[in-house]
Write a protein that holds these residues in place. Structure first.
Motif, mmCIF file in Angstrom:
data_model
loop_
_atom_site.group_PDB
_atom_site.id
_atom_site.type_symbol
_atom_site.label_atom_id
_atom_site.label_comp_id
_atom_site.label_asym_id
_atom_site.label_seq_id
_atom_site.Cartn_x
_atom_site.Cartn_y
_atom_site.Cartn_z
ATOM 1 N N SER A 261 -4.297 -46.958 5.422
ATOM 2 C CA SER A 261 -3.785 -45.605 5.119
ATOM 3 C C SER A 261 -4.659 -44.507 5.731
ATOM 4 O O SER A 261 -4.662 -43.377 5.237
ATOM 5 C CB SER A 261 -3.661 -45.378 3.605
ATOM 6 O OG SER A 261 -2.834 -46.356 3.022
ATOM 7 N N ARG A 262 -5.383 -44.858 6.779
ATOM 8 C CA ARG A 262 -6.246 -43.859 7.417
ATOM 9 C C ARG A 262 -5.945 -43.759 8.914
ATOM 10 O O ARG A 262 -5.346 -44.657 9.497
ATOM 11 C CB ARG A 262 -7.714 -44.225 7.209
ATOM 12 C CG ARG A 262 -8.108 -44.005 5.766
ATOM 13 C CD ARG A 262 -9.585 -44.188 5.509
ATOM 14 N NE ARG A 262 -9.977 -43.442 4.324
ATOM 15 C CZ ARG A 262 -9.605 -43.737 3.078
ATOM 16 N NH1 ARG A 262 -8.831 -44.796 2.847
ATOM 17 N NH2 ARG A 262 -9.984 -42.998 2.060
ATOM 18 N N PRO B 63 -3.224 -43.370 -1.956
ATOM 19 C CA PRO B 63 -3.988 -42.367 -1.211
ATOM 20 C C PRO B 63 -4.621 -42.979 0.027
ATOM 21 O O PRO B 63 -4.851 -44.183 0.089
ATOM 22 C CB PRO B 63 -5.058 -41.921 -2.211
ATOM 23 C CG PRO B 63 -5.156 -43.039 -3.204
ATOM 24 C CD PRO B 63 -3.792 -43.648 -3.270
ATOM 25 N N ASN C 10 -1.420 -41.070 5.442
ATOM 26 C CA ASN C 10 -0.817 -40.554 4.202
ATOM 27 C C ASN C 10 -0.690 -39.034 4.201
ATOM 28 O O ASN C 10 -0.644 -38.420 3.139
ATOM 29 C CB ASN C 10 -1.535 -41.044 2.939
ATOM 30 C CG ASN C 10 -0.648 -40.851 1.703
ATOM 31 O OD1 ASN C 10 0.553 -41.129 1.765
ATOM 32 N ND2 ASN C 10 -1.208 -40.355 0.627
ATOM 33 N N GLY D 93 -3.697 -40.548 -9.510
ATOM 34 C CA GLY D 93 -4.539 -41.425 -8.709
ATOM 35 C C GLY D 93 -4.463 -41.134 -7.213
ATOM 36 O O GLY D 93 -4.941 -41.928 -6.402
ATOM 37 N N GLY D 94 -3.865 -40.009 -6.851
ATOM 38 C CA GLY D 94 -3.746 -39.681 -5.423
ATOM 39 C C GLY D 94 -2.594 -40.386 -4.732
ATOM 40 O O GLY D 94 -2.452 -40.321 -3.508
ATOM 41 N N TYR D 95 -1.756 -41.085 -5.515
ATOM 42 C CA TYR D 95 -0.563 -41.716 -4.947
ATOM 43 C C TYR D 95 0.460 -40.641 -4.586
ATOM 44 O O TYR D 95 0.423 -39.522 -5.101
ATOM 45 C CB TYR D 95 0.051 -42.699 -5.958
ATOM 46 C CG TYR D 95 -0.619 -44.062 -5.948
ATOM 47 C CD1 TYR D 95 0.043 -45.171 -5.443
ATOM 48 C CD2 TYR D 95 -1.924 -44.221 -6.414
ATOM 49 C CE1 TYR D 95 -0.569 -46.413 -5.420
ATOM 50 C CE2 TYR D 95 -2.546 -45.466 -6.384
ATOM 51 C CZ TYR D 95 -1.862 -46.555 -5.888
ATOM 52 O OH TYR D 95 -2.466 -47.784 -5.851
ATOM 53 N N ASP D 96 1.386 -41.012 -3.712
ATOM 54 C CA ASP D 96 2.492 -40.113 -3.405
ATOM 55 C C ASP D 96 3.523 -40.190 -4.527
ATOM 56 O O ASP D 96 3.513 -41.113 -5.348
ATOM 57 C CB ASP D 96 3.138 -40.503 -2.071
ATOM 58 C CG ASP D 96 2.189 -40.285 -0.904
ATOM 59 O OD1 ASP D 96 1.189 -39.566 -1.085
ATOM 60 O OD2 ASP D 96 2.452 -40.842 0.175
ATOM 61 N N ASN E 148 -4.696 -37.424 -0.021
ATOM 62 C CA ASN E 148 -4.172 -37.797 -1.329
ATOM 63 C C ASN E 148 -2.733 -37.340 -1.455
ATOM 64 O O ASN E 148 -2.345 -36.306 -0.914
ATOM 65 C CB ASN E 148 -4.977 -37.115 -2.446
ATOM 66 C CG ASN E 148 -6.271 -37.846 -2.731
ATOM 67 O OD1 ASN E 148 -6.492 -38.962 -2.240
ATOM 68 N ND2 ASN E 148 -7.130 -37.216 -3.501
#
Ligand code: AHR
Length: 519
Positions: A208-209, A127, A319, A136-139, A131
């Motif tokens: 990731s931001r 994430p 993301n 866990g907010g993973y892709d 998210n």
């Protein structure tokens, strides 16, 4: 200066020799061989003085000497993993390993290894600003069976990114940072795209931001008009430089960036101080065209660049994960490659002989009418049927009414969202198609929307349980047409819905393709 000229001459000679090897390999191509060209893309980039610092492919070695693993798959039945390697150094993927390891279950691609030795592998994206839909907010991870191809007759699989899927590496080695020069190419399916943000491959933020303009430099492919666009309706190859997809020097529209949708598309973005370029071409024949070659965009924040050096595939820098596309191979380089080097790489890609593959199972010929019979032991006299807008499995036999028979008969159409896949039009309700909504199947009239087309498109492969065919949702590629408690769904192999239950999943998603009850 003398020394520089001599270095440049040596590089040019090396590149010419490497290029000649590619041409010889290309001339020899055309029969099914396990061994590919001796000079592969990363050999060509090295010869040009701009070596690969990341090299990813699920289909073939990108160095003539590479004999390691290309990618790793994980199967749902027991969560075991298996590396998929090459058939000989410099060769094609050993798809047979995947086929036998994944038989009777489903597999996802867990790792796309880096062939450079720098360990710049791609794994499930975490994430970030957004998210992902997985735990866990993973892709999500790509369905390993969704993108079958052949390379000079050798079976291989690409990375099919449906929305929510993404790969990333935030701790890389040797990738350009700041305003350092770099190049990259990727080989995509030019018919698989959407307007979501952002089907990217390349350099992104390490946290990731969204860290501001100029903190990314990737190849983008799709028909997003949210930032930039080119001629026609898209899709376009653009550069994602953060807070902007750029098709040329202007933010927004640039007329010189054409719509390109070759089935196999070579796409290139490269950048160096106040200079960048977009190039692309048909990966099955011919050369590359340059769509932009000039100064950094005339918008604030992109000169100098502030690249951070993470690597992304199938997502935006923060993301964002609503995009779609298919990736077969790609590299990132240290240094700004010459057009001549990239032209040699394009010749190598053409010589690799990419072609559409088959997922196996019965041919679903468009225009034919079929019935789909359940193969689960409970229900082998039940057929996928509609009753009004509802979709269920229903018993049908020769004594059934004409309506019951027609309800179980489907006209096979080219996929409304992608003609390599299929849509299923009701035999007795013309213009209405099988589609999913909230993961349940319905019969709805085609409203002409992109969403409907995607919800009504299913990609066929050999039945998971070894019988008939399985039909995978185009826009949720972890979900297969399934019957559960006699109702029709698109179901994943394990998940939060009751209809995602793993018990009987391989049987429930496998359909015998039968002669139509109503021809
Ligand atoms: O630049 C376009 C997108 O904007 C980036 O991929 C993403 O990080 C941001 O939302």
């Amino acid at each position: 200066m003398q020394r520089l000229r001599s270095v440049l001459r040596r590089r040019a000679a090396a590149l010419t020799a490497a290029f000649a090897a590619v041409l010889v390999a290309g001339a020899l191509a055309g029969t099914s061989v396990s061994q590919a060209a001796t000079s592969q893309p990363c050999d060509l980039y090295a010869a040009g003085g701009t070596p690969c610092v990341a090299a990813h492919s699920t289909t073939r070695a990108l160095y003539g000497t590479y004999s390691g693993a290309l990618y790793q798959v994980r199967r749902a039945s027991d969560n075991a993993t298996r590396d998929i390697g090459v058939i000989g150094a410099g060769g094609y993927a050993n798809a047979a390993t995947q086929d036998s390891f994944c038989a009777g279950t489903s597999c996802v691609i867990t790792v796309i290894y880096d062939q450079t030795g720098r360990n710049n592998r791609l794994t499930q994206a975490p994430p970030g600003g957004f998210n992902g839909p997985a735990a866990g907010g993973y892709d999500k991870l790509a369905n390993a069976a969704m993108a079958p191809v052949t390379l000079n007759g050798n079976r291989a699989y690409g990375v099919f990114v449906s929305p929510g899927t993404g790969y990333r590496n935030n701790a890389t080695n040797g990738i350009a940072t700041g305003d350092q020069p770099e190049g990259m190419y990727a080989l995509f399916d030019g018919t698989h795209y959407n307007e979501g943000c952002c089907f990217d491959y390349g350099n992104a933020e390490t946290n990731s931001r969204d860290n501001g303009n100029g903190t990314m430099e990737t190849i983008y492919f799709g028909n997003s008009r949210g930032w930039g666009s080119g001629a026609g309706n898209g899709p376009w190859v653009m550069a994602d430089l953060e807070n902007g997809l750029f098709s040329g020097v202007n933010s927004g529209y640039n007329a010189n960036d054409p719509t390109v949708n070759h089935r196999f598309l070579t796409a290139i973005v490269k950048g160096e101080p106040n200079h960048w370029a977009i190039r692309a071409g048909n990966a099955q024949s011919g050369g590359l065209s340059t769509y932009y070659n000039g100064a950094r965009p005339n918008a604030a924040g992109y000169n100098p660049m502030k690249k951070e050096g993470a690597i992304i595939l199938g997502i935006g820098g923060d993301n964002s994960n609503s995009s779609a596309g298919t990736f077969y191979e790609g590299v990132m380089t240290s240094g700004y490659p010459t057009d001549a080097t990239e032209n040699a790489v394009q010749a190598n890609i053409v010589a690799a002989g990419y072609a559409q593959g088959s997922g196996g199972g019965a041919a679903l010929n468009t225009g034919s009418t079929i019935s789909l019979r359940a193969t689960t032991a409970c229900c082998t006299t039940n057929y996928l049927s509609h009753s009004g807008t509802g979709v269920a499995t229903a018993p049908v036999d020769s004594a059934s009414s004409a309506t019951v028979k027609a309800n179980a008969s489907w006209i096979v159409r080219p996929g409304l969202a992608n003609t390599a896949c299929r849509s299923f039009e009701s035999k007795n309700t013309p213009g209405s198609y099988l589609r999913h909504q909230n993961f349940q199947l319905y019969l709805h009239p085609n409203d002409g929307s992109v969403l409907f087309a995607e919800d009504a498109t299913f990609c066929s492969q050999a039945g998971v349980n070894g019988q008939g065919n399985s039909l995978i949702s185009y826009n949720f590629a972890d979900r297969y047409i399934r019957h559960y408690a006699n109702t029709g769904y698109v179901a994943s192999n394990g998940g939060s819905n009751t209809f995602d239950a793993t018990a009987l999943w391989p049987d429930d998603v496998s359909w015998a393709v039968a002669a139509p009850w109503t021809p």
